[in-house]
Write a protein that holds these residues in place. Structure first.
Motif, PDB file in Angstrom:
ATOM      1  N   ALA A  69      29.580 -18.634  36.907  1.00  0.00           N
ATOM      2  CA  ALA A  69      29.484 -19.588  35.798  1.00  0.00           C
ATOM      3  C   ALA A  69      29.013 -20.962  36.293  1.00  0.00           C
ATOM      4  N   TYR A  70      28.514 -21.741  35.342  1.00  0.00           N
ATOM      5  CA  TYR A  70      28.047 -23.106  35.609  1.00  0.00           C
ATOM      6  C   TYR A  70      28.646 -24.041  34.573  1.00  0.00           C
ATOM      7  N   VAL A  71      28.757 -25.319  34.924  1.00  0.00           N
ATOM      8  CA  VAL A  71      29.221 -26.333  33.989  1.00  0.00           C
ATOM      9  C   VAL A  71      28.189 -27.452  33.920  1.00  0.00           C
ATOM     10  N   ALA A  72      28.154 -28.118  32.778  1.00  0.00           N
ATOM     11  CA  ALA A  72      27.236 -29.237  32.590  1.00  0.00           C
ATOM     12  C   ALA A  72      27.975 -30.388  31.931  1.00  0.00           C
ATOM     13  N   THR A  83      26.274 -27.939  37.422  1.00  0.00           N
ATOM     14  CA  THR A  83      26.938 -27.622  38.678  1.00  0.00           C
ATOM     15  C   THR A  83      27.488 -26.205  38.631  1.00  0.00           C
ATOM     16  N   ALA A  84      27.344 -25.474  39.746  1.00  0.00           N
ATOM     17  CA  ALA A  84      27.939 -24.142  39.844  1.00  0.00           C
ATOM     18  C   ALA A  84      29.456 -24.293  39.840  1.00  0.00           C
ATOM     19  N   ALA A 107      30.821 -25.172  29.661  1.00  0.00           N
ATOM     20  CA  ALA A 107      30.781 -24.066  30.620  1.00  0.00           C
ATOM     21  C   ALA A 107      29.818 -22.999  30.117  1.00  0.00           C
ATOM     22  N   TYR A 108      29.010 -22.472  31.027  1.00  0.00           N
ATOM     23  CA  TYR A 108      28.014 -21.460  30.702  1.00  0.00           C
ATOM     24  C   TYR A 108      28.195 -20.247  31.614  1.00  0.00           C
ATOM     25  N   PRO A 109      27.825 -19.059  31.144  1.00  0.00           N
ATOM     26  CA  PRO A 109      28.004 -17.868  31.973  1.00  0.00           C
ATOM     27  C   PRO A 109      27.013 -17.767  33.130  1.00  0.00           C
ATOM     28  N   GLY A 120      27.299 -21.594  25.444  1.00  0.00           N
ATOM     29  CA  GLY A 120      28.315 -22.216  26.275  1.00  0.00           C
ATOM     30  C   GLY A 120      29.543 -22.581  25.475  1.00  0.00           C
ATOM     31  N   THR A 121      30.605 -22.881  26.198  1.00  0.00           N
ATOM     32  CA  THR A 121      31.868 -23.304  25.596  1.00  0.00           C
ATOM     33  C   THR A 121      32.091 -24.762  25.943  1.00  0.00           C
ATOM     34  N   ARG A 122      32.277 -25.585  24.927  1.00  0.00           N
ATOM     35  CA  ARG A 122      32.459 -27.018  25.135  1.00  0.00           C
ATOM     36  C   ARG A 122      33.941 -27.328  25.288  1.00  0.00           C
TER      37      ARG A 122
END
Length: 134
Positions: A69-72, A83-84, A107-109, A120-122
């Motif tokens: 997963a990654y986050v932004a 970011t990973a 967050a993204y898969p 994504g999930t905010r």
């Protein structure tokens, strides 16, 4: 994704430790995260190539979740940063504006989804219980 307090010791960027950044408590209920405590103003030249982000307030969070997963989120200068999640296992550090009372992190898969801002999930971070110390 789960958000908790960071570990202790060096951040891995220069000589700054997690303890120098401040002391916070992180409480999460679903996609709402509440942060309480104190953040210290820190000079941190190694934090960013952007001179405007090298001194200020930084919130460190330990993030865990699905493998790959990654986050932004956005920097104080409104630049989107991806970011990973694996790179945030010891502590993701978010630069904040003094007195900032909230921010979101998504967050993204996958990296592709994060870069495309696809779904994504905010997560909403409430900083109303944070004191900004000098």
């Amino acid at each position: 994704m789960a958000a908790t307090e960071p570990g202790s010791g060096p951040t891995g960027l220069g000589d700054v430790t997690f303890e120098q950044l401040g002391s916070v408590e992180v409480l999460q209920a679903g996609d709402d995260v509440t942060v309480r405590g104190t953040l210290n103003r820190v000079e941190w030249p190694e934090f960013s190539s952007d001179e405007g982000d090298r001194t200020g307030y930084y919130l460190a969070l330990r993030l865990t979740g699905t493998s790959g997963a990654y986050v932004a989120t956005y920097t104080p200068r409104n630049v989107r940063k991806v970011t990973a999640l694996a790179d945030a296992a010891d502590g993701l550090v978010k630069a904040l504006n003094e007195g900032q009372r909230s921010f979101t992190l998504t967050a993204y898969p996958t990296k592709e989804a994060a870069e495309a801002n696809d779904g994504g999930t905010r997560y909403y971070f409430d900083l109303s219980g944070v004191e900004y110390a000098e």
